[in-house]
Design a protein around this motif. Structure first.
Motif, PDB file in Angstrom:
ATOM      1  N   GLU A 117       6.051  -1.079  -9.207  1.00  0.00           N
ATOM      2  CA  GLU A 117       7.244  -0.488  -8.616  1.00  0.00           C
ATOM      3  C   GLU A 117       8.123  -1.612  -8.103  1.00  0.00           C
ATOM      4  OE1 GLU A 117       5.642   2.026  -5.580  1.00  0.00           O
ATOM      5  OE2 GLU A 117       4.690   3.362  -7.027  1.00  0.00           O
ATOM      6  N   SER A 118       9.411  -1.343  -8.022  1.00  0.00           N
ATOM      7  CA  SER A 118      10.355  -2.334  -7.521  1.00  0.00           C
ATOM      8  C   SER A 118      11.427  -1.593  -6.742  1.00  0.00           C
ATOM      9  CB  SER A 118      10.967  -3.109  -8.696  1.00  0.00           C
ATOM     10  OG  SER A 118      11.864  -4.077  -8.236  1.00  0.00           O
ATOM     11  N   GLY A 119      11.705  -2.051  -5.533  1.00  0.00           N
ATOM     12  CA  GLY A 119      12.697  -1.389  -4.685  1.00  0.00           C
ATOM     13  C   GLY A 119      14.050  -1.270  -5.369  1.00  0.00           C
ATOM     14  N   ASN A 120      14.756  -0.196  -5.087  1.00  0.00           N
ATOM     15  CA  ASN A 120      16.068   0.049  -5.700  1.00  0.00           C
ATOM     16  C   ASN A 120      17.016  -1.130  -5.533  1.00  0.00           C
ATOM     17  OD1 ASN A 120      15.455   2.638  -6.632  1.00  0.00           O
ATOM     18  ND2 ASN A 120      16.020   3.573  -4.679  1.00  0.00           N
ATOM     19  N   GLN A 121      16.940  -1.825  -4.408  1.00  0.00           N
ATOM     20  CA  GLN A 121      17.866  -2.917  -4.110  1.00  0.00           C
ATOM     21  C   GLN A 121      17.535  -4.204  -4.856  1.00  0.00           C
ATOM     22  OE1 GLN A 121      15.349  -1.912  -2.255  1.00  0.00           O
ATOM     23  NE2 GLN A 121      14.439  -3.645  -1.172  1.00  0.00           N
ATOM     24  N   ARG A 122      16.397  -4.303  -5.491  1.00  0.00           N
ATOM     25  CA  ARG A 122      15.952  -5.550  -6.131  1.00  0.00           C
ATOM     26  C   ARG A 122      16.419  -5.626  -7.590  1.00  0.00           C
ATOM     27  NH1 ARG A 122      12.738  -8.016  -2.541  1.00  0.00           N
ATOM     28  NH2 ARG A 122      11.615  -6.737  -1.055  1.00  0.00           N
ATOM     29  N   GLY A 138       9.793   6.141 -14.695  1.00  0.00           N
ATOM     30  CA  GLY A 138       9.771   7.240 -13.743  1.00  0.00           C
ATOM     31  C   GLY A 138      10.515   6.860 -12.482  1.00  0.00           C
ATOM     32  N   LEU A 139      10.517   7.776 -11.552  1.00  0.00           N
ATOM     33  CA  LEU A 139      11.096   7.538 -10.241  1.00  0.00           C
ATOM     34  C   LEU A 139       9.977   7.584  -9.226  1.00  0.00           C
ATOM     35  CD1 LEU A 139      14.234   9.850 -10.417  1.00  0.00           C
ATOM     36  CD2 LEU A 139      14.165   7.369 -10.659  1.00  0.00           C
ATOM     37  N   SER A 140      10.115   6.812  -8.188  1.00  0.00           N
ATOM     38  CA  SER A 140       9.122   6.787  -7.128  1.00  0.00           C
ATOM     39  C   SER A 140       9.702   7.507  -5.914  1.00  0.00           C
ATOM     40  CB  SER A 140       8.797   5.335  -6.782  1.00  0.00           C
ATOM     41  OG  SER A 140       7.920   5.268  -5.705  1.00  0.00           O
ATOM     42  N   PHE A 141       8.935   8.352  -5.299  1.00  0.00           N
ATOM     43  CA  PHE A 141       9.361   9.067  -4.109  1.00  0.00           C
ATOM     44  C   PHE A 141       8.395   8.750  -2.984  1.00  0.00           C
ATOM     45  CE2 PHE A 141      10.950  11.464  -7.670  1.00  0.00           C
ATOM     46  CZ  PHE A 141      12.251  11.764  -7.295  1.00  0.00           C
ATOM     47  N   SER A 142       8.918   8.623  -1.787  1.00  0.00           N
ATOM     48  CA  SER A 142       8.053   8.363  -0.643  1.00  0.00           C
ATOM     49  C   SER A 142       8.574   9.121   0.573  1.00  0.00           C
ATOM     50  CB  SER A 142       7.986   6.855  -0.355  1.00  0.00           C
ATOM     51  OG  SER A 142       9.265   6.358  -0.050  1.00  0.00           O
ATOM     52  N   LYS A 143       7.685   9.314   1.518  1.00  0.00           N
ATOM     53  CA  LYS A 143       8.041   9.973   2.775  1.00  0.00           C
ATOM     54  C   LYS A 143       7.398   9.177   3.889  1.00  0.00           C
ATOM     55  CE  LYS A 143       7.988  14.434   5.128  1.00  0.00           C
ATOM     56  NZ  LYS A 143       9.407  14.502   5.383  1.00  0.00           N
ATOM     57  N   ASN A 144       8.199   8.703   4.818  1.00  0.00           N
ATOM     58  CA  ASN A 144       7.694   7.964   5.956  1.00  0.00           C
ATOM     59  C   ASN A 144       6.958   8.921   6.896  1.00  0.00           C
ATOM     60  OD1 ASN A 144       7.196   6.299   8.098  1.00  0.00           O
ATOM     61  ND2 ASN A 144       9.322   5.728   8.438  1.00  0.00           N
ATOM     62  N   LEU A 145       5.736   8.605   7.235  1.00  0.00           N
ATOM     63  CA  LEU A 145       4.937   9.467   8.105  1.00  0.00           C
ATOM     64  C   LEU A 145       4.795   8.907   9.513  1.00  0.00           C
ATOM     65  CD1 LEU A 145       2.110  10.503   5.621  1.00  0.00           C
ATOM     66  CD2 LEU A 145       4.230  11.700   6.158  1.00  0.00           C
ATOM     67  N   LEU A 146       5.372   7.749   9.768  1.00  0.00           N
ATOM     68  CA  LEU A 146       5.276   7.141  11.093  1.00  0.00           C
ATOM     69  C   LEU A 146       6.419   7.627  11.976  1.00  0.00           C
ATOM     70  CD1 LEU A 146       4.403   3.491  10.060  1.00  0.00           C
ATOM     71  CD2 LEU A 146       2.855   5.294  10.771  1.00  0.00           C
ATOM     72  N   GLY A 147       6.060   8.221  13.102  1.00  0.00           N
ATOM     73  CA  GLY A 147       7.075   8.636  14.058  1.00  0.00           C
ATOM     74  C   GLY A 147       7.823   9.892  13.684  1.00  0.00           C
ATOM     75  N   ASN A 148       7.436  10.533  12.613  1.00  0.00           N
ATOM     76  CA  ASN A 148       8.112  11.770  12.219  1.00  0.00           C
ATOM     77  C   ASN A 148       7.194  12.953  12.421  1.00  0.00           C
ATOM     78  OD1 ASN A 148      10.367  10.371  11.326  1.00  0.00           O
ATOM     79  ND2 ASN A 148       9.599  10.181   9.244  1.00  0.00           N
ATOM     80  N   LYS A 149       7.760  14.039  12.850  1.00  0.00           N
ATOM     81  CA  LYS A 149       7.000  15.282  12.922  1.00  0.00           C
ATOM     82  C   LYS A 149       6.919  15.824  11.497  1.00  0.00           C
ATOM     83  CE  LYS A 149       6.934  19.784  15.092  1.00  0.00           C
ATOM     84  NZ  LYS A 149       7.648  20.737  15.945  1.00  0.00           N
ATOM     85  N   ILE A 150       5.712  16.117  11.073  1.00  0.00           N
ATOM     86  CA  ILE A 150       5.521  16.584   9.700  1.00  0.00           C
ATOM     87  C   ILE A 150       5.648  18.102   9.678  1.00  0.00           C
ATOM     88  CG2 ILE A 150       3.908  16.720   7.764  1.00  0.00           C
ATOM     89  CD1 ILE A 150       2.683  14.096   8.814  1.00  0.00           C
ATOM     90  N   GLU A 151       6.572  18.560   8.867  1.00  0.00           N
ATOM     91  CA  GLU A 151       6.752  20.002   8.694  1.00  0.00           C
ATOM     92  C   GLU A 151       6.781  20.289   7.209  1.00  0.00           C
ATOM     93  OE1 GLU A 151      10.056  21.752  10.762  1.00  0.00           O
ATOM     94  OE2 GLU A 151       9.805  20.366  12.442  1.00  0.00           O
ATOM     95  N   ILE A 152       6.027  21.274   6.828  1.00  0.00           N
ATOM     96  CA  ILE A 152       6.064  21.715   5.440  1.00  0.00           C
ATOM     97  C   ILE A 152       6.434  23.186   5.476  1.00  0.00           C
ATOM     98  CG2 ILE A 152       4.754  22.062   3.334  1.00  0.00           C
ATOM     99  CD1 ILE A 152       3.524  19.441   3.787  1.00  0.00           C
ATOM    100  N   ASN A 153       7.571  23.486   4.917  1.00  0.00           N
ATOM    101  CA  ASN A 153       8.036  24.867   4.905  1.00  0.00           C
ATOM    102  C   ASN A 153       7.402  25.610   3.747  1.00  0.00           C
ATOM    103  OD1 ASN A 153       9.791  24.363   7.059  1.00  0.00           O
ATOM    104  ND2 ASN A 153      11.352  23.583   5.669  1.00  0.00           N
ATOM    105  N   GLU A 154       6.921  26.793   4.054  1.00  0.00           N
ATOM    106  CA  GLU A 154       6.345  27.616   2.982  1.00  0.00           C
ATOM    107  C   GLU A 154       7.477  28.201   2.165  1.00  0.00           C
ATOM    108  OE1 GLU A 154       3.233  30.345   3.978  1.00  0.00           O
ATOM    109  OE2 GLU A 154       2.704  29.148   5.727  1.00  0.00           O
TER     110      GLU A 154
END
Length: 155
Positions: A117-122, A138-154
């Motif tokens: 993988e390579s960051g978009n800015q590189r 492909g595309l890479s997707f990520s979600k930061n889990l530090l300091g965020n309240k995790i909510e998953i909507n049904e």
């Protein structure tokens, strides 16, 4: 230039390269130990490898490798989480030699592909990989889990 397996004595140079790339630096002495232990774990895990490029006894680059088992393939996938070359040694062939070594190992280990993988800015890195025959697959997707309240909507 020599490309060789990293050893424990290389850990300070490995950490320096990671910081130079912009990876998070440790916030305290405890975290330094955690980072060092993560690198040591690579040395004892047969599915992981760190190679370093050395010029005149100076480590100028590294590549980390993880051999992954995928559910839909009988062979391993070689995943490259890090490929780093010191700024002053970029555009000198160090990165090409590290990738060439990855390709050689991948063939020896009968891997079906190498993925990284390579960051978009590189943008320069993207040109480098494409020039070596890599394709954007492909595309890479990520979600930061530090300091965020995790909510998953049904749905």
């Amino acid at each position: 230039m020599i490309i060789r397996n990293a050893t424990e004595k290389d850990i300070p140079s490995i950490l320096e390269l990671l910081y130079e790339l912009g990876r998070p630096e440790p916030i305290d002495k405890k975290e330094i130990i955690v980072f060092k232990n993560k690198i040591k774990d690579y040395f004892s895990d047969p599915t992981k490898l760190i190679l370093v490029a050395e010029i005149d006894s100076e480590i100028v680059g590294l590549v980390s490798i993880i051999f992954l088992r995928r559910l839909n393939h009988a062979k391993f996938e070689m995943y490259v989480p890090e490929l780093i070359v010191k700024k002053k040694h970029r555009f000198t062939g160090v990165g090409k030699k590290l990738i060439a070594k990855c390709i050689s190992i991948g063939k020896e280990e009968n891997c079906y592909r190498i993925r990284l993988e390579s960051g978009n800015q590189r943008k320069e890195s993207h040109k480098f990989y494409k020039g070596l025959g890599f394709e954007q697959s492909g595309l890479s997707f990520s979600k930061n889990l530090l300091g965020n309240k995790i909510e998953i909507n049904e749905m």
